[in-house]
Write a protein that holds these residues in place. Sequence first.
Motif, PDB file in Angstrom:
ATOM      1  N   GLY A  97       6.861   0.211 -12.847  1.00 14.63           N
ATOM      2  CA  GLY A  97       7.465   0.003 -11.547  1.00 14.63           C
ATOM      3  C   GLY A  97       8.802  -0.702 -11.510  1.00 14.63           C
ATOM      4  N   LYS A  98       9.179  -1.051 -10.307  1.00 15.26           N
ATOM      5  CA  LYS A  98      10.491  -1.633 -10.018  1.00 15.26           C
ATOM      6  C   LYS A  98      10.732  -2.924 -10.799  1.00 15.26           C
ATOM      7  CE  LYS A  98      13.156  -3.311  -6.017  1.00 15.26           C
ATOM      8  NZ  LYS A  98      13.142  -3.470  -4.534  1.00 15.26           N
ATOM      9  N   TYR A  99       9.682  -3.732 -10.950  1.00 15.28           N
ATOM     10  CA  TYR A  99       9.823  -5.029 -11.617  1.00 15.28           C
ATOM     11  C   TYR A  99       9.207  -5.037 -13.013  1.00 15.28           C
ATOM     12  CZ  TYR A  99      10.966  -6.391  -6.842  1.00 15.28           C
ATOM     13  OH  TYR A  99      11.542  -6.469  -5.585  1.00 15.28           O
ATOM     14  N   GLN A 100       8.759  -3.870 -13.477  1.00 15.11           N
ATOM     15  CA  GLN A 100       8.250  -3.698 -14.839  1.00 15.11           C
ATOM     16  C   GLN A 100       7.120  -4.679 -15.173  1.00 15.11           C
ATOM     17  OE1 GLN A 100       9.734  -1.051 -17.414  1.00 15.11           O
ATOM     18  NE2 GLN A 100       9.344  -0.516 -15.291  1.00 15.11           N
ATOM     19  N   PHE A 101       6.002  -4.506 -14.500  1.00 10.26           N
ATOM     20  CA  PHE A 101       4.821  -5.324 -14.744  1.00 10.26           C
ATOM     21  C   PHE A 101       3.967  -4.728 -15.851  1.00 10.26           C
ATOM     22  CE2 PHE A 101       5.650  -7.135 -10.558  1.00 10.26           C
ATOM     23  CZ  PHE A 101       5.237  -8.457 -10.729  1.00 10.26           C
ATOM     24  N   GLY A 102       3.391  -5.610 -16.666  1.00  8.43           N
ATOM     25  CA  GLY A 102       2.385  -5.199 -17.632  1.00  8.43           C
ATOM     26  C   GLY A 102       1.010  -5.262 -17.001  1.00  8.43           C
ATOM     27  N   SER A 103       0.079  -4.525 -17.550  1.00  6.23           N
ATOM     28  CA  SER A 103      -1.259  -4.452 -16.962  1.00  6.23           C
ATOM     29  C   SER A 103      -1.977  -5.795 -16.981  1.00  6.23           C
ATOM     30  CB  SER A 103      -2.096  -3.396 -17.699  1.00  6.23           C
ATOM     31  OG  SER A 103      -2.190  -3.709 -19.081  1.00  6.23           O
ATOM     32  N   GLU A 104      -1.754  -6.599 -18.015  1.00 10.18           N
ATOM     33  CA  GLU A 104      -2.417  -7.905 -18.104  1.00 10.18           C
ATOM     34  C   GLU A 104      -1.904  -8.856 -17.030  1.00 10.18           C
ATOM     35  OE1 GLU A 104      -5.069  -8.589 -20.007  1.00 10.18           O
ATOM     36  OE2 GLU A 104      -4.922  -6.439 -20.486  1.00 10.18           O
ATOM     37  N   THR A 105      -0.612  -8.826 -16.779  1.00  8.08           N
ATOM     38  CA  THR A 105      -0.054  -9.662 -15.717  1.00  8.08           C
ATOM     39  C   THR A 105      -0.585  -9.233 -14.360  1.00  8.08           C
ATOM     40  OG1 THR A 105       1.977 -10.051 -16.975  1.00  8.08           O
ATOM     41  CG2 THR A 105       2.082 -10.453 -14.609  1.00  8.08           C
ATOM     42  N   LEU A 106      -0.705  -7.928 -14.168  1.00  6.56           N
ATOM     43  CA  LEU A 106      -1.244  -7.422 -12.905  1.00  6.56           C
ATOM     44  C   LEU A 106      -2.674  -7.913 -12.681  1.00  6.56           C
ATOM     45  CD1 LEU A 106       0.089  -3.741 -12.864  1.00  6.56           C
ATOM     46  CD2 LEU A 106       0.894  -5.672 -11.493  1.00  6.56           C
ATOM     47  N   LEU A 118       1.569   1.752  -9.278  1.00  2.00           N
ATOM     48  CA  LEU A 118       2.824   2.451  -9.554  1.00  2.00           C
ATOM     49  C   LEU A 118       3.319   3.247  -8.361  1.00  2.00           C
ATOM     50  CD1 LEU A 118       5.001   3.210 -11.643  1.00  2.00           C
ATOM     51  CD2 LEU A 118       3.526   5.101 -12.351  1.00  2.00           C
ATOM     52  N   TYR A 119       2.429   3.830  -7.605  1.00  2.00           N
ATOM     53  CA  TYR A 119       2.836   4.693  -6.498  1.00  2.00           C
ATOM     54  C   TYR A 119       2.741   4.005  -5.135  1.00  2.00           C
ATOM     55  CZ  TYR A 119       2.835   8.257 -10.060  1.00  2.00           C
ATOM     56  OH  TYR A 119       3.119   8.971 -11.203  1.00  2.00           O
ATOM     57  N   ASN A 120       2.787   2.679  -5.160  1.00  2.00           N
ATOM     58  CA  ASN A 120       2.719   1.914  -3.920  1.00  2.00           C
ATOM     59  C   ASN A 120       3.817   0.848  -3.903  1.00  2.00           C
ATOM     60  OD1 ASN A 120       2.015   0.233  -1.755  1.00  2.00           O
ATOM     61  ND2 ASN A 120      -0.169   0.585  -2.046  1.00  2.00           N
ATOM     62  N   PRO A 121       5.007   1.184  -3.393  1.00  2.00           N
ATOM     63  CA  PRO A 121       6.118   0.224  -3.364  1.00  2.00           C
ATOM     64  C   PRO A 121       5.780  -1.078  -2.649  1.00  2.00           C
ATOM     65  CG  PRO A 121       6.933   2.428  -2.937  1.00  2.00           C
ATOM     66  CD  PRO A 121       5.435   2.525  -2.941  1.00  2.00           C
ATOM     67  N   GLU A 122       5.031  -0.991  -1.559  1.00  2.00           N
ATOM     68  CA  GLU A 122       4.667  -2.207  -0.825  1.00  2.00           C
ATOM     69  C   GLU A 122       3.826  -3.136  -1.699  1.00  2.00           C
ATOM     70  OE1 GLU A 122       2.361  -3.602   3.279  1.00  2.00           O
ATOM     71  OE2 GLU A 122       2.559  -1.472   2.786  1.00  2.00           O
ATOM     72  N   LEU A 123       2.923  -2.567  -2.456  1.00  2.00           N
ATOM     73  CA  LEU A 123       2.089  -3.349  -3.361  1.00  2.00           C
ATOM     74  C   LEU A 123       2.935  -3.986  -4.459  1.00  2.00           C
ATOM     75  CD1 LEU A 123      -0.844  -4.158  -3.967  1.00  2.00           C
ATOM     76  CD2 LEU A 123      -1.028  -2.108  -5.397  1.00  2.00           C
ATOM     77  N   GLN A 124       3.935  -3.273  -4.927  1.00  2.00           N
ATOM     78  CA  GLN A 124       4.820  -3.820  -5.960  1.00  2.00           C
ATOM     79  C   GLN A 124       5.587  -5.026  -5.449  1.00  2.00           C
ATOM     80  OE1 GLN A 124       7.153  -1.071  -8.303  1.00  2.00           O
ATOM     81  NE2 GLN A 124       5.700   0.594  -7.977  1.00  2.00           N
ATOM     82  N   GLU A 125       6.053  -4.955  -4.213  1.00  2.85           N
ATOM     83  CA  GLU A 125       6.778  -6.087  -3.633  1.00  2.85           C
ATOM     84  C   GLU A 125       5.848  -7.300  -3.484  1.00  2.85           C
ATOM     85  OE1 GLU A 125       9.939  -6.273  -3.256  1.00  2.85           O
ATOM     86  OE2 GLU A 125      10.399  -4.164  -3.635  1.00  2.85           O
TER      87      GLU A 125
END
Length: 218
Positions: A97-106, A118-125
């Motif tokens: 995504g936009k901020y390049q998150f790893g799965s462990e951080t998520l 990945l397909y949810n911009p609002e969730l990424q923010e």
Amino acid sequence: MIKNRTKNVVLPFVFCFLIALALYPNSTLDPETYSTEGLELNYNISKDMAMVAEEHTTKQNMFTPHLGKSFEGFKEALAFKESRGNYFTVNTLGYLGKYQFGSETLKLIGIYKPNQFLYNPELQEKAFIANAERNKWVLRKDIKRFEGKQISGIKVTESGILAAAHLAGPGSVKKFLRSYGNNNSSDAYGSTVKHYMKKFSGYDTSVIVADKKARVTP
């Protein structure tokens, strides 16, 4: 451009001539009266002038908000560095995504479905905010201790610390600060804690509230 300018001059004359014929069909009109002979219609514009005019027009038609050192400016500058602001990108190491998150951080902030993320911009923010809140809590003592000091030739700021924590994790930032720059971790692509602390220094991140239990609800 020259052709267009010529048309802009000639067409009004032709238009006026046709109107006159329509209104006064029986009158004797002298076509020479409407002739363009003698008019300077061949405009020669230098290449440099043409480029300046085109650039000016382009700038007038563009709206680029100036975010400066605001929190929005911080987010967008960091996102551009990470992914050029692309919500839907995945890098070669699987960061998302936009901020390049790893799965462990998520997982630390309550997100367990990378595809949904990945397909949810609002969730990424929301994830970016939650992660920053968590990192600010982990680093709260180091922010208080080191903010404003010079370490390894750079001025330590809260935004620089949070950006570096986003890159390498809060643990790596602690090591950098407490070793006074001697322990300078980097990611797989060579970006270092020091580089992020310098590049993203001086932004207003006061909106981020330190929160040990920061989570995102998908």
